[in-house]
Scaffold this active site. Structure first.
Site, PDB file in Angstrom:
ATOM      1  CG  ASN A 118      -0.347  -0.076   2.583  1.00 18.77           C
ATOM      2  OD1 ASN A 118       0.543  -0.693   2.635  1.00 18.77           O
ATOM      3  ND2 ASN A 118      -0.924   0.450   3.580  1.00 18.77           N
ATOM      4  N   GLY A 191       2.319  -6.125   7.166  1.00 19.95           N
ATOM      5  CA  GLY A 191       1.377  -6.658   6.436  1.00 19.95           C
ATOM      6  C   GLY A 191       0.185  -7.320   7.392  1.00 19.95           C
ATOM      7  CB  SER A 192      -2.609  -9.421   6.683  1.00 22.17           C
ATOM      8  OG  SER A 192      -2.024 -10.551   6.305  1.00 22.17           O
ATOM      9  CD  GLU A 213       4.983  -1.458  13.064  1.00 26.31           C
ATOM     10  OE1 GLU A 213       4.124  -1.271  13.345  1.00 26.31           O
ATOM     11  OE2 GLU A 213       6.098  -1.515  13.825  1.00 26.31           O
ATOM     12  CB  CYS A 247      -1.904  -0.062   8.320  1.00 26.84           C
ATOM     13  SG  CYS A 247      -0.651   1.140   8.556  1.00 26.84           S
ATOM     14  CD  GLU A 337      -6.799  -3.495   8.137  1.00 29.48           C
ATOM     15  OE1 GLU A 337      -6.154  -2.341   7.862  1.00 29.48           O
ATOM     16  OE2 GLU A 337      -6.070  -4.451   8.364  1.00 29.48           O
TER      17      GLU A 337
END
Length: 460
Positions: A118, A191-192, A213, A247, A337
């Site tokens: 992103n 990331g996720s 993160e 995020c 999310e």
């Protein structure tokens, strides 16, 4: 595709390079920080073009979030590195006189940075700044989803740094899996949460420390005591920056019932002010990164009641900035999310219910509260847990380098930005020094008759 052998070879090369102790020299680190700054500045246009190709990212968003922010972090590291890297004195109890103590930062070794798509440039270079400042060797695995930026990163790093010091390895999930088999001294992942668990499990096999993160459903509470226009503008900006693919973007609104209708009017007004009647033609609105994410987001549009937006163009990977009302907590849009330009709105009558809803979910990366009520601000801060909080604005906390950025629980492990980046890639070694000129025999055997004296001494 990078082969397993070449990955192992590069890791071994970097281990050998680190063992020379060259990266521990402060002047070497400063030189390399200046080199990465030069690399960013000299390749600014190419970076902007890659971000445009990957995400249709507006120039202002790309420059501010991926260029200027990175340059400021580099400048801060250059300015403060000598102070950050100095050993700091630590207190020693009187009974250990004349001993002294210090805490000495040292690099971890060879570290792995796994980037996200992103903000594909910033989310690689920002942790790299910390890794360089702390004196490590680094292997970078950029996101393969942002293909243009990944290729450019590989090109830039290869041009300015030798691979034994910093290397970029491109590729998909298979490359990441092969990298995770290797033993690193630290892994930094953005990331996720689902992939974060895989990274953490792989690191555990080598007892490797991690910084994760991640993300989460960031709640945004809107109280009645607000400046209505400013609130609407700041929510719309923070939510639809990078088409919601941030995020720390607000994931859903919790709006006081008394103010809901007025807020909706102002949110719609701001959307049109920002992107016009046809956001698809706006040069200031980004696109969804891939068909897979487009499909996922398109399914969310089938839930609740669309107040504004809802249009989608599969060919352009375009989803309009959308406000959703009448959503249920059981709807898929509220189960994960969103990470896109869709904003569900839930009303509340009692702030206790809003807080209870937030606390029933995994801890988010960010929490937002719009209210001028100091007591309410304090209550929300006390009664909720999140990676960070921003009062009366959105996403700006990410840009304050003096605030460590990171999650808690499901939203992440560890933090970075500013000195926190240096800390993340450093080990703080405790050192005690006891000179020879005094040696009290009270602690030595034989012990007979010494305990009363020693007990009194230990009280000092």
């Amino acid at each position: 595709m990078v082969t397993e052998l070449s990955i192992s070879d590069i890791v071994r090369q970097q281990c050998a390079y680190f063992s020379t102790d060259k990266t521990k020299e402060i002047n070497f680190r400063l030189e390399k920080l200046k080199t990465i700054r030069q690399a960013v500045a000299e390749n600014k246009q190419a970076i902007l073009q890659a971000l445009q190709a990957d995400l249709h990212k507006p120039e202002l968003e790309a420059v501010t979030a991926e260029i200027i922010f990175v340059l400021k972090e580099i400048d801060q590291a250059i300015k403060h590195l000598k102070n950050w890297s100095k050993p700091k004195k630590a207190a020693v109890p009187l009974y250990l006189f004349p001993a002294s103590a210090r805490i000495q930062p040292e690099p971890l070794g060879v570290v792995l940075i796994i980037g996200a798509w992103n903000y594909p440039f910033q989310l690689v270079i920002l942790p790299l700044v910390g890794a360089i400042a702390a004196g490590n060797c680094t292997i970078i695995k950029p996101s393969e989803i942002a293909t243009h930026t990944s290729g450019l990163l590989a090109e830039i790093i290869a041009k300015y740094f030798e691979p034994a010091y910093i290397a970029v390895l491109e590729g998909g999930a298979e490359t990441t899996q092969k990298l995770l088999v290797e033993k690193f001294d630290h892994i930094f992942f953005t990331g996720s949460p689902d992939v974060g668990k895989i990274v953490m499990a792989a690191a555990a096999k080598h007892l490797t420390s991690v910084t994760l993160e991640l993300g989460g459903k960031n709640p945004c509470i809107v109280d009645t005591e607000i400046h209505l226009e400013h609130t609407a503008r700041r929510i719309i900006w923070g939510k639809f920056f990078n088409a919601g693919q941030t995020c720390v973007a607000p994931d859903y609104l919790l709006v006081a019932q008394k103010i809901k209708e007025k807020l909706l009017v102002n949110l719609e007004k701001c959307l049109k002010e920002f992107y016009g009647d046809y956001p698809e033609t706006s040069p200031d609105y980004a696109r969804i990164i891939t068909q897979k994410h487009f499909d996922r987001l398109s399914n969310f549009l089938k839930q609740g009641k669309i107040i504004i937006g809802g249009e989608a163009n599969q060919t352009e990977l375009y989803i309009a900035p959308t406000l959703l009302d009448d959503v249920s907590l059981e709807d898929p849009v509220m189960q994960s999310e969103i990470f896109g330009p869709i904003l569900p709105i839930i009303e509340y009558t009692d702030i206790a219910d809003a807080i209870a809803l937030i606390n029933s979910q995994p801890k988010p990366l960010a929490l937002y509260l719009f209210s001028q009520n100091k007591n309410l601000q304090q209550r929300v801060l006390q009664e909720t847990s999140s990676g960070g909080v921003c009062l009366n604005d959105t996403i700006l906390q990410f840009n304050v380098s003096s605030l460590p950025f990171g999650g808690v629980g499901n939203s992440g492990v560890g933090s970075y930005h500013g000195k926190a980046s240096f800390d993340t890639f450093s080990h703080y070694k405790s050192v005690l020094h006891n000179p020879f000129w005094l040696d009290i025999k009270l602690r030595y055997a034989p012990y007979k008759g010494k305990l009363p004296w020693l007990s009194q001494l230990l009280k000092l």
